[in-house]
Design an enzyme around this catalytic site. Structure first.
Site, PDB file in Angstrom:
ATOM      1  N   HIS A 293      39.430  80.081  53.849  1.00 26.53           N
ATOM      2  CA  HIS A 293      38.399  79.143  53.584  1.00 26.53           C
ATOM      3  C   HIS A 293      36.973  80.120  53.092  1.00 26.53           C
ATOM      4  O   HIS A 293      37.027  81.259  53.158  1.00 26.53           O
ATOM      5  CB  HIS A 293      38.006  78.590  54.915  1.00 26.53           C
TER       6      HIS A 293
HETATM    7  P1  TYD Z   1      38.924  78.472  62.150  1.00 28.06           P
HETATM    8  O1  TYD Z   1      37.448  78.676  61.567  1.00 28.06           O
HETATM    9  O2  TYD Z   1      39.708  77.337  61.347  1.00 28.06           O
HETATM   10  O3  TYD Z   1      39.661  79.989  62.355  1.00 28.06           O
HETATM   11  P2  TYD Z   1      40.486  80.776  61.228  1.00 28.06           P
HETATM   12  O4  TYD Z   1      40.141  80.279  59.827  1.00 28.06           O
HETATM   13  O5  TYD Z   1      40.332  82.045  61.618  1.00 28.06           O
HETATM   14  O6  TYD Z   1      42.153  80.245  61.447  1.00 28.06           O
HETATM   15  O7  TYD Z   1      38.647  77.995  63.644  1.00 28.06           O
HETATM   16  C1  TYD Z   1      39.809  77.657  64.364  1.00 28.06           C
HETATM   17  C2  TYD Z   1      39.304  76.552  65.378  1.00 28.06           C
HETATM   18  O8  TYD Z   1      38.188  76.746  66.082  1.00 28.06           O
HETATM   19  C3  TYD Z   1      39.200  75.199  64.654  1.00 28.06           C
HETATM   20  O9  TYD Z   1      39.710  74.110  65.345  1.00 28.06           O
HETATM   21  C4  TYD Z   1      37.603  75.001  64.763  1.00 28.06           C
HETATM   22  C5  TYD Z   1      37.306  75.664  66.063  1.00 28.06           C
HETATM   23  N1  TYD Z   1      35.815  76.524  65.780  1.00 28.06           N
HETATM   24  C6  TYD Z   1      34.954  75.793  66.665  1.00 28.06           C
HETATM   25  O10 TYD Z   1      35.012  74.822  67.508  1.00 28.06           O
HETATM   26  N2  TYD Z   1      33.780  76.561  66.607  1.00 28.06           N
HETATM   27  C7  TYD Z   1      33.700  77.624  65.975  1.00 28.06           C
HETATM   28  O11 TYD Z   1      32.494  78.159  66.019  1.00 28.06           O
HETATM   29  C8  TYD Z   1      34.648  78.337  65.229  1.00 28.06           C
HETATM   30  C9  TYD Z   1      34.647  79.239  64.246  1.00 28.06           C
HETATM   31  C10 TYD Z   1      35.866  77.569  65.210  1.00 28.06           C
END
Ligand code: TYD
Length: 143
Positions: free
Chosen positions: A52
């Site tokens: 992302h």
């Molecule tokens: P995500 O940013 O998609 O992580 P990655 O790209 O490393 O897989 O986040 C994973 C999950 O955590 C997603 O459901 C959103 C949640 N999240 C929060 O609720 N607050 C936050 O500050 C972050 C970074 C993620």
């Protein structure tokens, strides 16, 4: 590609017997105020996360334990940085696609971000990212 790999201030006692201590100060060591901190852990070697970009967030990434490859893409070029020491920090401006690959089991990725969590400021589709970068380049205001 305009990214900043910084040396994070690190202190050891004279005998290096009691371990290290690393520290970052908002707006002094990094070019933004920190609104949010999160960390990713219990990840096995070989796992990839990310895929992302952010529209608004500035971020500092660091790895206090283990080793993680960070692949960055600004829509034109790609660059890989390995975070394998608590004293390396990666400052990312908005508009960078990233893929993180765990190089060792249980490596920890810490992120200090300039904005509160908002799923609407994520770009999760690579083609949307390329379109987004292109439209900003034309307007000339993407960093
Ligand atoms: P995500 O940013 O998609 O992580 P990655 O790209 O490393 O897989 O986040 C994973 C999950 O955590 C997603 O459901 C959103 C949640 N999240 C929060 O609720 N607050 C936050 O500050 C972050 C970074 C993620």
């Amino acid at each position: 590609m305009d990214i900043d790999v910084i040396h994070i201030n690190t202190a050891y006692d004279d005998d290096q017997k009691y371990g290290g201590l690393s520290f970052v100060e908002s707006s002094k060591d990094i070019p933004f105020e920190i609104k949010r901190i999160y960390y990713i852990y219990e990840v096995e070697k070989g796992i990839k996360r990310g895929f992302h970009a952010h529209k608004l967030n500035w971020q500092l990434l660091f790895c206090p334990y283990g080793a993680i490859d960070i692949l960055l893409d600004d829509g034109v070029e790609r660059k890989k940085i390995t975070l394998d020491s608590p004293s390396i920090g990666l400052v990312l401006h908005p508009g960078l696609w990233r893929v993180m690959t765990w190089q060792r089991d249980n490596s920890i990725l810490c992120v200090a971000a300039s904005e509160y969590y908002d799923p609407n400021e994520y770009i999760r589709d690579y083609n949307d990212f390329l379109k987004y970068v292109k439209s900003y380049k034309i307007r000339g205001d993407l960093i």
